[in-house]
Motif scaffolding. Structure first.
Motif, mmCIF file in Angstrom:
data_model
loop_
_atom_site.group_PDB
_atom_site.id
_atom_site.type_symbol
_atom_site.label_atom_id
_atom_site.label_comp_id
_atom_site.label_asym_id
_atom_site.label_seq_id
_atom_site.Cartn_x
_atom_site.Cartn_y
_atom_site.Cartn_z
ATOM 1 N N ASN A 2 -10.068 -15.095 -41.917
ATOM 2 C CA ASN A 2 -11.095 -14.913 -40.891
ATOM 3 C C ASN A 2 -11.826 -16.206 -40.578
ATOM 4 O OD1 ASN A 2 -10.544 -12.212 -40.497
ATOM 5 N ND2 ASN A 2 -12.099 -11.517 -41.936
ATOM 6 N N ASP A 3 -12.115 -17.019 -41.622
ATOM 7 C CA ASP A 3 -12.788 -18.301 -41.397
ATOM 8 C C ASP A 3 -11.939 -19.222 -40.525
ATOM 9 O OD1 ASP A 3 -15.019 -17.589 -42.850
ATOM 10 O OD2 ASP A 3 -14.377 -18.613 -44.683
ATOM 11 N N ILE A 4 -10.646 -19.157 -40.713
ATOM 12 C CA ILE A 4 -9.742 -20.006 -39.933
ATOM 13 C C ILE A 4 -9.804 -19.617 -38.461
ATOM 14 C CG2 ILE A 4 -7.321 -20.592 -39.504
ATOM 15 C CD1 ILE A 4 -6.929 -20.242 -42.583
ATOM 16 N N PHE A 5 -9.709 -18.330 -38.183
ATOM 17 C CA PHE A 5 -9.731 -17.902 -36.786
ATOM 18 C C PHE A 5 -11.099 -18.119 -36.148
ATOM 19 C CE2 PHE A 5 -5.943 -15.552 -38.260
ATOM 20 C CZ PHE A 5 -5.042 -16.143 -37.391
ATOM 21 N N LYS A 6 -12.161 -17.953 -36.928
ATOM 22 C CA LYS A 6 -13.507 -18.257 -36.419
ATOM 23 C C LYS A 6 -13.592 -19.733 -36.042
ATOM 24 C CE LYS A 6 -18.335 -18.566 -37.693
ATOM 25 N NZ LYS A 6 -19.315 -18.536 -38.774
ATOM 26 N N ALA A 7 -13.061 -20.592 -36.909
ATOM 27 C CA ALA A 7 -13.098 -22.034 -36.641
ATOM 28 C C ALA A 7 -12.276 -22.389 -35.405
ATOM 29 C CB ALA A 7 -12.592 -22.804 -37.859
ATOM 30 N N LEU A 8 -11.135 -21.756 -35.245
ATOM 31 C CA LEU A 8 -10.255 -22.060 -34.114
ATOM 32 C C LEU A 8 -10.735 -21.437 -32.806
ATOM 33 C CD1 LEU A 8 -6.792 -21.613 -35.850
ATOM 34 C CD2 LEU A 8 -7.921 -23.768 -35.221
ATOM 35 N N ASN A 9 -11.727 -20.576 -32.880
ATOM 36 C CA ASN A 9 -12.219 -19.875 -31.704
ATOM 37 C C ASN A 9 -13.120 -20.744 -30.820
ATOM 38 O OD1 ASN A 9 -12.435 -17.538 -30.083
ATOM 39 N ND2 ASN A 9 -14.411 -17.063 -31.005
ATOM 40 N N ALA A 11 -13.722 -24.306 -28.632
ATOM 41 C CA ALA A 11 -12.985 -25.394 -27.962
ATOM 42 C C ALA A 11 -13.291 -26.759 -28.577
ATOM 43 C CB ALA A 11 -13.311 -25.401 -26.472
ATOM 44 N N THR A 12 -14.538 -27.000 -28.950
ATOM 45 C CA THR A 12 -14.888 -28.292 -29.548
ATOM 46 C C THR A 12 -14.148 -28.487 -30.860
ATOM 47 O OG1 THR A 12 -17.067 -28.282 -28.510
ATOM 48 C CG2 THR A 12 -16.783 -29.722 -30.414
ATOM 49 N N ARG A 13 -14.107 -27.456 -31.675
ATOM 50 C CA ARG A 13 -13.401 -27.585 -32.948
ATOM 51 C C ARG A 13 -11.910 -27.769 -32.744
ATOM 52 N NH1 ARG A 13 -17.731 -24.039 -34.367
ATOM 53 N NH2 ARG A 13 -16.562 -22.127 -34.062
ATOM 54 N N ARG A 14 -11.345 -27.118 -31.752
ATOM 55 C CA ARG A 14 -9.918 -27.343 -31.456
ATOM 56 C C ARG A 14 -9.689 -28.778 -30.992
ATOM 57 N NH1 ARG A 14 -10.590 -22.206 -29.070
ATOM 58 N NH2 ARG A 14 -10.457 -23.108 -26.982
ATOM 59 N N GLY A 28 -18.583 -40.470 -37.220
ATOM 60 C CA GLY A 28 -19.064 -41.237 -36.070
ATOM 61 C C GLY A 28 -18.001 -41.407 -35.000
ATOM 62 N N GLU A 29 -16.778 -41.667 -35.422
ATOM 63 C CA GLU A 29 -15.678 -41.814 -34.461
ATOM 64 C C GLU A 29 -15.413 -40.487 -33.752
ATOM 65 O OE1 GLU A 29 -12.856 -45.248 -36.412
ATOM 66 O OE2 GLU A 29 -12.917 -43.287 -37.415
ATOM 67 N N ILE A 30 -15.511 -39.400 -34.493
ATOM 68 C CA ILE A 30 -15.323 -38.082 -33.880
ATOM 69 C C ILE A 30 -16.450 -37.824 -32.882
ATOM 70 C CG2 ILE A 30 -15.296 -35.582 -34.317
ATOM 71 C CD1 ILE A 30 -13.974 -36.326 -37.073
ATOM 72 N N ALA A 31 -17.685 -38.093 -33.295
ATOM 73 C CA ALA A 31 -18.846 -37.859 -32.424
ATOM 74 C C ALA A 31 -18.760 -38.677 -31.145
ATOM 75 C CB ALA A 31 -20.134 -38.180 -33.175
ATOM 76 N N ASP A 32 -18.223 -39.892 -31.234
ATOM 77 C CA ASP A 32 -18.100 -40.761 -30.049
ATOM 78 C C ASP A 32 -17.186 -40.158 -28.985
ATOM 79 O OD1 ASP A 32 -19.826 -42.601 -31.147
ATOM 80 O OD2 ASP A 32 -18.226 -43.959 -31.837
ATOM 81 N N ALA A 33 -16.302 -39.266 -29.384
ATOM 82 C CA ALA A 33 -15.358 -38.659 -28.439
ATOM 83 C C ALA A 33 -15.974 -37.484 -27.669
ATOM 84 C CB ALA A 33 -14.111 -38.193 -29.185
ATOM 85 N N PHE A 34 -17.203 -37.106 -28.014
ATOM 86 C CA PHE A 34 -17.838 -35.939 -27.407
ATOM 87 C C PHE A 34 -19.196 -36.302 -26.823
ATOM 88 C CE2 PHE A 34 -14.913 -34.379 -30.566
ATOM 89 C CZ PHE A 34 -14.295 -33.319 -29.920
ATOM 90 N N ASN A 35 -19.636 -35.500 -25.884
ATOM 91 C CA ASN A 35 -20.944 -35.689 -25.271
ATOM 92 C C ASN A 35 -21.918 -34.638 -25.810
ATOM 93 O OD1 ASN A 35 -22.876 -36.822 -23.615
ATOM 94 N ND2 ASN A 35 -22.257 -35.625 -21.818
ATOM 95 N N ILE A 36 -21.921 -34.482 -27.141
ATOM 96 C CA ILE A 36 -22.853 -33.580 -27.802
ATOM 97 C C ILE A 36 -23.487 -34.318 -28.972
ATOM 98 C CG2 ILE A 36 -21.694 -31.450 -27.089
ATOM 99 C CD1 ILE A 36 -20.390 -31.268 -29.790
#
Length: 84
Positions: A2-9, A11-14, A28-36
């Motif tokens: 269930n945790d896996i499907f919750k995580a995959l649900n 779009a940002t996590r995907r 930091g590198e991950i955060a740089d790829a997003f506008n959040i």
């Protein structure tokens, strides 16, 4: 599972998983790829870690995140059990 499907649900996590599919990255590198916000990215990373979809390793002052291919293979194998 269930945790896996919750995580995959989410779009940002995907998208984070897509980034990590290419190479290991710091938060930091991950955060740089997003506008959040960075706290939001940390929250997404925490959910992915709790689902065992990613792993983390401290490297100096940075935490490097990697995709956990083993759990991804397990999920795929589980899905394939529904194939007729």
């Amino acid at each position: 599972m269930n945790d896996i499907f919750k995580a995959l649900n989410d779009a940002t996590r995907r998208e984070i998983l897509e980034l990590l599919k290419e190479k290991d990255l710091s938060a930091g590198e991950i955060a740089d790829a997003f506008n959040i916000s960075k706290p939001s990215i940390s929250h997404h990373l925490d959910i992915l870690k709790r689902a065992d979809l990613i792993t983390s390793e401290k490297n100096g002052q940075f935490i490097i995140y990697s995709i956990n291919t083993t759990i991804m293979e397990d999920v795929l194998q589980w899905i394939l059990t529904f194939k007729k």
